[in-house]
Design a protein around this motif. Structure first.
Motif, mmCIF file in Angstrom:
data_model
loop_
_atom_site.group_PDB
_atom_site.id
_atom_site.type_symbol
_atom_site.label_atom_id
_atom_site.label_comp_id
_atom_site.label_asym_id
_atom_site.label_seq_id
_atom_site.Cartn_x
_atom_site.Cartn_y
_atom_site.Cartn_z
ATOM 1 N N PHE A 102 -7.161 -73.739 -68.906
ATOM 2 C CA PHE A 102 -6.232 -74.864 -69.069
ATOM 3 C C PHE A 102 -5.337 -74.645 -70.284
ATOM 4 O O PHE A 102 -4.110 -74.828 -70.211
ATOM 5 C CB PHE A 102 -7.034 -76.156 -69.212
ATOM 6 C CG PHE A 102 -6.190 -77.379 -69.409
ATOM 7 C CD1 PHE A 102 -5.577 -78.009 -68.342
ATOM 8 C CD2 PHE A 102 -6.020 -77.917 -70.680
ATOM 9 C CE1 PHE A 102 -4.799 -79.137 -68.529
ATOM 10 C CE2 PHE A 102 -5.261 -79.045 -70.877
ATOM 11 C CZ PHE A 102 -4.642 -79.656 -69.805
ATOM 12 N N VAL A 103 -5.920 -74.263 -71.407
ATOM 13 C CA VAL A 103 -5.139 -74.048 -72.632
ATOM 14 C C VAL A 103 -4.205 -72.855 -72.469
ATOM 15 O O VAL A 103 -3.056 -72.877 -72.950
ATOM 16 C CB VAL A 103 -6.084 -73.868 -73.832
ATOM 17 C CG1 VAL A 103 -5.312 -73.439 -75.071
ATOM 18 C CG2 VAL A 103 -6.838 -75.157 -74.117
ATOM 19 N N THR A 104 -4.655 -71.810 -71.797
ATOM 20 C CA THR A 104 -3.805 -70.637 -71.579
ATOM 21 C C THR A 104 -2.578 -70.994 -70.752
ATOM 22 O O THR A 104 -1.450 -70.582 -71.075
ATOM 23 C CB THR A 104 -4.610 -69.523 -70.886
ATOM 24 O OG1 THR A 104 -5.736 -69.176 -71.687
ATOM 25 C CG2 THR A 104 -3.748 -68.300 -70.659
ATOM 26 N N VAL A 105 -2.778 -71.758 -69.685
ATOM 27 C CA VAL A 105 -1.643 -72.200 -68.870
ATOM 28 C C VAL A 105 -0.687 -73.039 -69.701
ATOM 29 O O VAL A 105 0.542 -72.890 -69.616
ATOM 30 C CB VAL A 105 -2.150 -72.987 -67.642
ATOM 31 C CG1 VAL A 105 -0.979 -73.623 -66.898
ATOM 32 C CG2 VAL A 105 -2.913 -72.070 -66.699
ATOM 33 N N ALA A 106 -1.226 -73.916 -70.536
ATOM 34 C CA ALA A 106 -0.385 -74.777 -71.365
ATOM 35 C C ALA A 106 0.433 -73.965 -72.364
ATOM 36 O O ALA A 106 1.628 -74.236 -72.577
ATOM 37 C CB ALA A 106 -1.256 -75.802 -72.094
ATOM 38 N N VAL A 107 -0.184 -72.966 -72.985
ATOM 39 C CA VAL A 107 0.530 -72.151 -73.976
ATOM 40 C C VAL A 107 1.650 -71.349 -73.319
ATOM 41 O O VAL A 107 2.791 -71.322 -73.817
ATOM 42 C CB VAL A 107 -0.456 -71.221 -74.708
ATOM 43 C CG1 VAL A 107 0.302 -70.209 -75.558
ATOM 44 C CG2 VAL A 107 -1.411 -72.025 -75.574
ATOM 45 N N PHE A 108 1.367 -70.707 -72.196
ATOM 46 C CA PHE A 108 2.396 -69.916 -71.530
ATOM 47 C C PHE A 108 3.485 -70.817 -70.937
ATOM 48 O O PHE A 108 4.662 -70.425 -70.907
ATOM 49 C CB PHE A 108 1.774 -69.036 -70.446
ATOM 50 C CG PHE A 108 1.164 -67.774 -70.971
ATOM 51 C CD1 PHE A 108 1.963 -66.693 -71.306
ATOM 52 C CD2 PHE A 108 -0.196 -67.661 -71.159
ATOM 53 C CE1 PHE A 108 1.416 -65.515 -71.799
ATOM 54 C CE2 PHE A 108 -0.761 -66.500 -71.656
ATOM 55 C CZ PHE A 108 0.040 -65.419 -71.984
ATOM 56 N N ALA A 109 3.115 -71.991 -70.478
ATOM 57 C CA ALA A 109 4.127 -72.935 -69.988
ATOM 58 C C ALA A 109 5.029 -73.389 -71.126
ATOM 59 O O ALA A 109 6.248 -73.558 -70.946
ATOM 60 C CB ALA A 109 3.441 -74.139 -69.336
ATOM 61 N N PHE A 110 4.453 -73.595 -72.296
ATOM 62 C CA PHE A 110 5.253 -73.956 -73.464
ATOM 63 C C PHE A 110 6.240 -72.850 -73.825
ATOM 64 O O PHE A 110 7.423 -73.108 -74.075
ATOM 65 C CB PHE A 110 4.327 -74.250 -74.647
ATOM 66 C CG PHE A 110 5.010 -74.223 -75.981
ATOM 67 C CD1 PHE A 110 5.820 -75.278 -76.376
ATOM 68 C CD2 PHE A 110 4.853 -73.145 -76.836
ATOM 69 C CE1 PHE A 110 6.473 -75.257 -77.601
ATOM 70 C CE2 PHE A 110 5.490 -73.110 -78.061
ATOM 71 C CZ PHE A 110 6.300 -74.174 -78.453
ATOM 72 N N LEU A 111 5.772 -71.613 -73.837
ATOM 73 C CA LEU A 111 6.636 -70.490 -74.196
ATOM 74 C C LEU A 111 7.766 -70.317 -73.182
ATOM 75 O O LEU A 111 8.931 -70.092 -73.553
ATOM 76 C CB LEU A 111 5.817 -69.207 -74.304
ATOM 77 C CG LEU A 111 4.780 -69.163 -75.440
ATOM 78 C CD1 LEU A 111 3.961 -67.881 -75.360
ATOM 79 C CD2 LEU A 111 5.455 -69.284 -76.792
ATOM 80 N N TYR A 112 7.445 -70.427 -71.898
ATOM 81 C CA TYR A 112 8.487 -70.261 -70.888
ATOM 82 C C TYR A 112 9.478 -71.420 -70.931
ATOM 83 O O TYR A 112 10.692 -71.210 -70.788
ATOM 84 C CB TYR A 112 7.870 -70.154 -69.499
ATOM 85 C CG TYR A 112 8.914 -69.960 -68.423
ATOM 86 C CD1 TYR A 112 9.473 -68.702 -68.211
ATOM 87 C CD2 TYR A 112 9.366 -71.022 -67.661
ATOM 88 C CE1 TYR A 112 10.457 -68.512 -67.249
ATOM 89 C CE2 TYR A 112 10.350 -70.840 -66.700
ATOM 90 C CZ TYR A 112 10.892 -69.586 -66.500
ATOM 91 O OH TYR A 112 11.873 -69.403 -65.559
ATOM 92 N N SER A 113 8.985 -72.639 -71.118
ATOM 93 C CA SER A 113 9.888 -73.790 -71.193
ATOM 94 C C SER A 113 10.819 -73.668 -72.389
ATOM 95 O O SER A 113 12.012 -74.011 -72.300
ATOM 96 C CB SER A 113 9.085 -75.087 -71.291
ATOM 97 O OG SER A 113 8.272 -75.261 -70.147
ATOM 98 N N LEU A 114 10.294 -73.177 -73.499
ATOM 99 C CA LEU A 114 11.135 -72.978 -74.681
ATOM 100 C C LEU A 114 12.220 -71.945 -74.410
ATOM 101 O O LEU A 114 13.407 -72.164 -74.729
ATOM 102 C CB LEU A 114 10.260 -72.550 -75.863
ATOM 103 C CG LEU A 114 10.973 -72.277 -77.191
ATOM 104 C CD1 LEU A 114 11.670 -73.534 -77.685
ATOM 105 C CD2 LEU A 114 9.982 -71.765 -78.226
ATOM 106 N N ALA A 115 11.835 -70.815 -73.819
ATOM 107 C CA ALA A 115 12.813 -69.773 -73.515
ATOM 108 C C ALA A 115 13.843 -70.258 -72.495
ATOM 109 O O ALA A 115 15.050 -69.993 -72.644
ATOM 110 C CB ALA A 115 12.101 -68.527 -72.998
#
Length: 285
Positions: A102-115
């Motif tokens: 769950f945390v891994t998905v959240a972190v990568f989703a944050f990075l992609y949304s930022l980019a």
């Protein structure tokens, strides 16, 4: 004027008013809340064991646990109420896989949304220059929507297991001293799970945001524009043929109406014959 002011004055940040960039900004914010409320959690519970022999009692047994919730590694010691002997126990369960996923998905989703938000704001022309950018964005959005659904569902089940394993009543059942009726065992305080419950809520909210954003990303792809062209071509052909048929009908109707009006109108000969009738009658009179 600094570059940021120039970009703002040029209207670059107007992209945030569009649904595509606005939803990406919300996804970025909600992803932060998701992994912060789950990955930053630490809690505990406190138990007390009151033995018949008060010197053997322990009225403050603290059990602490935290992310990633490998509860089987959380150990603690409790009195046995049988002299100075103490019993070493551990919590039951391991929810680390679902929590870490769950945390891994959240972190990568944050990075992609930022980019993606940066690209929408500062490189929107490059993004829409060809179909590659929107197509990659569409595929990634679909994948993250699925990952948020799976991750949130798995973590909701994992959180349920954590709540059961850290329930003071369940932990007291592990103690041999609490199985004796003359010893008093009770929970001083239970763990607070409000932040973990919030993380599950944010997980499903992220799924709703990403799934809803699929349509807006799809509109940027060439698939949507080609589909519109496919639908518009038959309509244009139908309308052109209809107009052509209507024009012929109008011209035919106008010519026919003109001919009919001409045939209804009296000719000069007939008009002359009708006018001679009264004249001859006057002469006879």
């Amino acid at each position: 004027m600094d570059p940021v002011s120039q970009l703002a004055s040029a209207g670059t940040f107007r992209a945030l008013k569009e649904p595509l960039a606005f939803l990406r900004a919300l996804e970025l914010l909600f992803a932060i809340f998701a992994f912060a409320t789950c990955g930053g959690y630490s809690g505990g519970l406190r138990l007390s064991v009151d033995c018949v022999n008060k010197t053997e009692s322990n009225l403050s047994i603290d059990i602490a646990f935290a992310y990633p919730f490998r509860l089987h590694q959380v150990t603690f010691e409790v009195p046995t109420c049988e002299g100075k002997e103490r019993q070493k126990l551990a919590l039951v369960g391991d929810s680390s896989s679902s929590a870490e996923f769950f945390v891994t998905v959240a972190v990568f989703a944050f990075l992609y949304s930022l980019a993606a938000t940066v690209v929408y704001i500062f490189f929107q022309n490059k993004y829409r220059e060809n179909n590659r950018g929107p197509l990659i964005d569409f595929i990634v959005t679909v994948v993250f929507s699925f990952l948020w659904l799976v991750g949130s569902s798995a973590w909701a089940k994992g959180l349920s297991d954590v709540k059961v394993a850290t329930d003071p009543k369940e932990v007291l059942l592990l103690m041999s001293a609490c199985k004796q009726p003359y010893n008093k065992c009770m929970a001083v305080h239970s763990p607070v799970m409000s932040s973990l419950n919030t993380s599950v809520v944010f997980g499903f909210l992220n799924f709703i945001l990403w799934a809803g954003n699929i349509w807006f990303v799809f509109k940027e792809t060439g698939w949507h524009s080609s589909g519109q062209r496919y639908l518009s071509d038959p309509m244009e052909k139908h309308s052109s043929s209809y107009n052509q048929g209507g024009y012929n009908q109008d011209s035919y109707g106008s010519s026919g109406g003109y001919g009919q009006q001409a045939s209804l109108g009296p000719s000069s000969d007939e008009f002359g014959q009708q006018s001679t009738g009264p004249t001859s009658f006057n002469n006879q009179m």
